[in-house]
Design a protein around this motif. Structure first.
Motif, PDB file in Angstrom:
ATOM      1  N   LEU A   1      -1.575   2.149  12.061  1.00 54.98           N
ATOM      2  CA  LEU A   1      -1.670   1.544  10.738  1.00 54.98           C
ATOM      3  C   LEU A   1      -2.067   2.606   9.730  1.00 54.98           C
ATOM      4  CD1 LEU A   1      -3.540  -1.894  10.890  1.00 54.98           C
ATOM      5  CD2 LEU A   1      -1.136  -1.480  10.375  1.00 54.98           C
ATOM      6  N   ILE A   2      -1.420   2.543   8.589  1.00 57.67           N
ATOM      7  CA  ILE A   2      -1.765   3.414   7.461  1.00 57.67           C
ATOM      8  C   ILE A   2      -2.185   2.526   6.304  1.00 57.67           C
ATOM      9  CG2 ILE A   2      -0.834   5.067   5.785  1.00 57.67           C
ATOM     10  CD1 ILE A   2       1.061   5.993   8.064  1.00 57.67           C
ATOM     11  N   MET A   3      -3.323   2.837   5.710  1.00 58.69           N
ATOM     12  CA  MET A   3      -3.831   2.060   4.591  1.00 58.69           C
ATOM     13  C   MET A   3      -3.524   2.785   3.286  1.00 58.69           C
ATOM     14  SD  MET A   3      -7.650   0.487   3.914  1.00 58.69           S
ATOM     15  CE  MET A   3      -8.442   2.116   3.898  1.00 58.69           C
ATOM     16  N   ILE A   4      -2.869   2.103   2.365  1.00 59.15           N
ATOM     17  CA  ILE A   4      -2.551   2.665   1.063  1.00 59.15           C
ATOM     18  C   ILE A   4      -3.797   2.645   0.191  1.00 59.15           C
ATOM     19  CG2 ILE A   4      -1.154   2.349  -1.022  1.00 59.15           C
ATOM     20  CD1 ILE A   4       0.990   1.108   0.764  1.00 59.15           C
ATOM     21  N   SER A   5      -4.008   3.714  -0.543  1.00 59.11           N
ATOM     22  CA  SER A   5      -5.180   3.820  -1.410  1.00 59.11           C
ATOM     23  C   SER A   5      -5.239   2.656  -2.394  1.00 59.11           C
ATOM     24  CB  SER A   5      -5.143   5.142  -2.178  1.00 59.11           C
ATOM     25  OG  SER A   5      -6.116   5.161  -3.199  1.00 59.11           O
ATOM     26  N   ALA A   6      -6.462   2.157  -2.629  1.00 58.81           N
ATOM     27  CA  ALA A   6      -6.659   1.046  -3.559  1.00 58.81           C
ATOM     28  C   ALA A   6      -6.329   1.434  -4.989  1.00 58.81           C
ATOM     29  CB  ALA A   6      -8.096   0.541  -3.469  1.00 58.81           C
ATOM     30  N   ALA A   7      -6.143   2.722  -5.245  1.00 55.14           N
ATOM     31  CA  ALA A   7      -5.794   3.173  -6.597  1.00 55.14           C
ATOM     32  C   ALA A   7      -4.372   2.798  -6.975  1.00 55.14           C
ATOM     33  CB  ALA A   7      -5.973   4.688  -6.705  1.00 55.14           C
ATOM     34  N   TYR A   8      -3.564   2.405  -6.002  1.00 53.18           N
ATOM     35  CA  TYR A   8      -2.162   2.076  -6.245  1.00 53.18           C
ATOM     36  C   TYR A   8      -1.941   0.577  -6.108  1.00 53.18           C
ATOM     37  CZ  TYR A   8      -1.560   7.076  -5.496  1.00 53.18           C
ATOM     38  OH  TYR A   8      -1.676   8.435  -5.579  1.00 53.18           O
ATOM     39  N   GLU A   9      -1.138   0.033  -6.992  1.00 58.01           N
ATOM     40  CA  GLU A   9      -0.774  -1.379  -6.928  1.00 58.01           C
ATOM     41  C   GLU A   9       0.681  -1.485  -6.480  1.00 58.01           C
ATOM     42  OE1 GLU A   9      -0.916  -5.452  -9.654  1.00 58.01           O
ATOM     43  OE2 GLU A   9      -1.002  -3.488 -10.620  1.00 58.01           O
ATOM     44  N   VAL A  10       0.881  -2.016  -5.302  1.00 54.86           N
ATOM     45  CA  VAL A  10       2.227  -2.173  -4.750  1.00 54.86           C
ATOM     46  C   VAL A  10       2.732  -3.563  -5.118  1.00 54.86           C
ATOM     47  CG1 VAL A  10       3.603  -2.211  -2.645  1.00 54.86           C
ATOM     48  CG2 VAL A  10       1.692  -0.618  -2.849  1.00 54.86           C
ATOM     49  N   LEU A  11       3.833  -3.609  -5.826  1.00 55.20           N
ATOM     50  CA  LEU A  11       4.368  -4.880  -6.314  1.00 55.20           C
ATOM     51  C   LEU A  11       5.622  -5.324  -5.573  1.00 55.20           C
ATOM     52  CD1 LEU A  11       3.921  -4.298 -10.158  1.00 55.20           C
ATOM     53  CD2 LEU A  11       2.403  -5.507  -8.579  1.00 55.20           C
ATOM     54  N   ILE A  12       5.995  -4.592  -4.541  1.00 56.32           N
ATOM     55  CA  ILE A  12       7.199  -4.909  -3.783  1.00 56.32           C
ATOM     56  C   ILE A  12       7.023  -6.233  -3.039  1.00 56.32           C
ATOM     57  CG2 ILE A  12       8.574  -4.187  -1.784  1.00 56.32           C
ATOM     58  CD1 ILE A  12       8.081  -1.307  -2.671  1.00 56.32           C
ATOM     59  N   PRO A  13       8.021  -7.120  -3.060  1.00 53.55           N
ATOM     60  CA  PRO A  13       7.922  -8.372  -2.286  1.00 53.55           C
ATOM     61  C   PRO A  13       7.791  -8.082  -0.788  1.00 53.55           C
ATOM     62  CG  PRO A  13       9.741  -8.467  -3.862  1.00 53.55           C
ATOM     63  CD  PRO A  13       9.275  -7.048  -3.846  1.00 53.55           C
ATOM     64  N   ILE A  14       6.843  -8.747  -0.168  1.00 55.73           N
ATOM     65  CA  ILE A  14       6.623  -8.566   1.264  1.00 55.73           C
ATOM     66  C   ILE A  14       7.322  -9.708   2.010  1.00 55.73           C
ATOM     67  CG2 ILE A  14       4.903  -8.347   3.096  1.00 55.73           C
ATOM     68  CD1 ILE A  14       4.813  -6.112   1.011  1.00 55.73           C
ATOM     69  N   PRO A  15       8.230  -9.389   2.934  1.00 58.63           N
ATOM     70  CA  PRO A  15       8.965 -10.452   3.625  1.00 58.63           C
ATOM     71  C   PRO A  15       8.110 -11.159   4.666  1.00 58.63           C
ATOM     72  CG  PRO A  15       9.566  -8.319   4.510  1.00 58.63           C
ATOM     73  CD  PRO A  15       8.666  -8.050   3.333  1.00 58.63           C
TER      74      PRO A  15
END
Length: 273
Positions: A70-84
């Protein structure tokens, strides 16, 4: 249909490591062997989205036996991509892989031979796996590891992620060749391996202390079994909270994933009620 923007590429500096899939807006699942040369947790990895955005991430969990990470994305980034949605595959289903290691490579598709098989993976552990036949006889499928396995064909429905590609079976007739049979860890296996996807870690998201001092649902009710029994009502609640602006889009996506997890685990137990 939702586009296939939920897969990612992983880099360390300028070295491409492999593929991965966004299971939530914060966590990327990949094959551990894709992270070759990375020996410690918290090591920096760049997560590159399909639109070219490069996000900072770190390796937060490794399961050597199952060859998963598992890789955790930094909280500084907001990912807006729809998650299936996550789901379960069965023998005879069509499948496809939206991720490919380069633009010059083909997209994989084929048929699910077995939706739940115990498989001794190269990591040394026995995992719940999908056995897949690929229609494309490439000989060598290296580079596709870490990419998502999606049920059905890309043109006919919303994506349902059912696994993550790990390995290729050898050709028993010739040691120097490989077969067009692939193995993928099921999403259920990843959920069992990593406690980041337990329901309990979302209690504060569902009922923030500042805005909901009186919790409508007690902690003991928020178990996987309880969610599985009422998964449809969970989706209704999530939609209601979203409409009332009680949750931001990333929280909505994570809650939908947890509800999907409950449905998957119910199916894995054979509970069709």
């Amino acid at each position: 249909m939702t586009d296939a923007s939920y897969w990612v590429e992983l880099f360390q500096s300028q070295q491409r490591l492999g593929g991965g899939v966004l299971l939530t807006r914060r966590f990327v699942l990949t094959a551990l062997h894709c992270l070759r040369g990375i020996t410690s947790l918290d090591e920096h990895v760049d997560v590159v989205l399909t639109d070219g955005s490069r996000l900072s991430g770190q390796v937060c969990r490794r399961d050597k036996d199952a060859d998963l990470a598992l890789i955790m994305i930094s909280a500084a980034y907001e990912v807006l991509i729809p998650i299936p949605r996550a789901g379960v595959a069965h023998g005879g289903d069509d499948w496809h892989g939206p991720y490919r290691p380069a633009a010059s490579e083909v997209h994989l598709r084929g048929q699910v031979d077995s939706g739940t098989v115990e498989y001794l993976c190269e990591g040394g552990g026995v995992i719940q796996a999908l056995q897949l036949t690929a229609h494309q006889s490439l000989g060598d499928y290296s580079g596709y590891s870490g990419g998502p396995v999606v049920k059905g064909l890309p043109e006919d429905h919303e994506p349902v992620i059912v696994g993550i590609l790990l390995e290729q079976a050898p050709d028993r007739a010739a040691a120097d060749r490989s077969a067009n049979v692939l193995f993928a860890a099921t999403i259920g296996e990843a959920m069992r391996r990593f406690d980041q996807f337990d329901v309990e870690h979302l209690l504060d998201v569902v009922h923030p202390a500042s805005s909901h001092p009186q919790r409508a649902v007690q902690n003991q009710d928020l178990t996987v079994d309880a969610a599985a029994a009422t998964v449809e009502s969970w989706f209704d609640r999530i939609d209601e909270w979203s409409q009332r602006k009680l949750l931001d889009p990333s929280q909505v996506a994570e809650l939908r994933f947890i509800a999907a997890k409950a449905a998957v685990e119910r199916q894995l137990r054979g509970d069709n009620t």
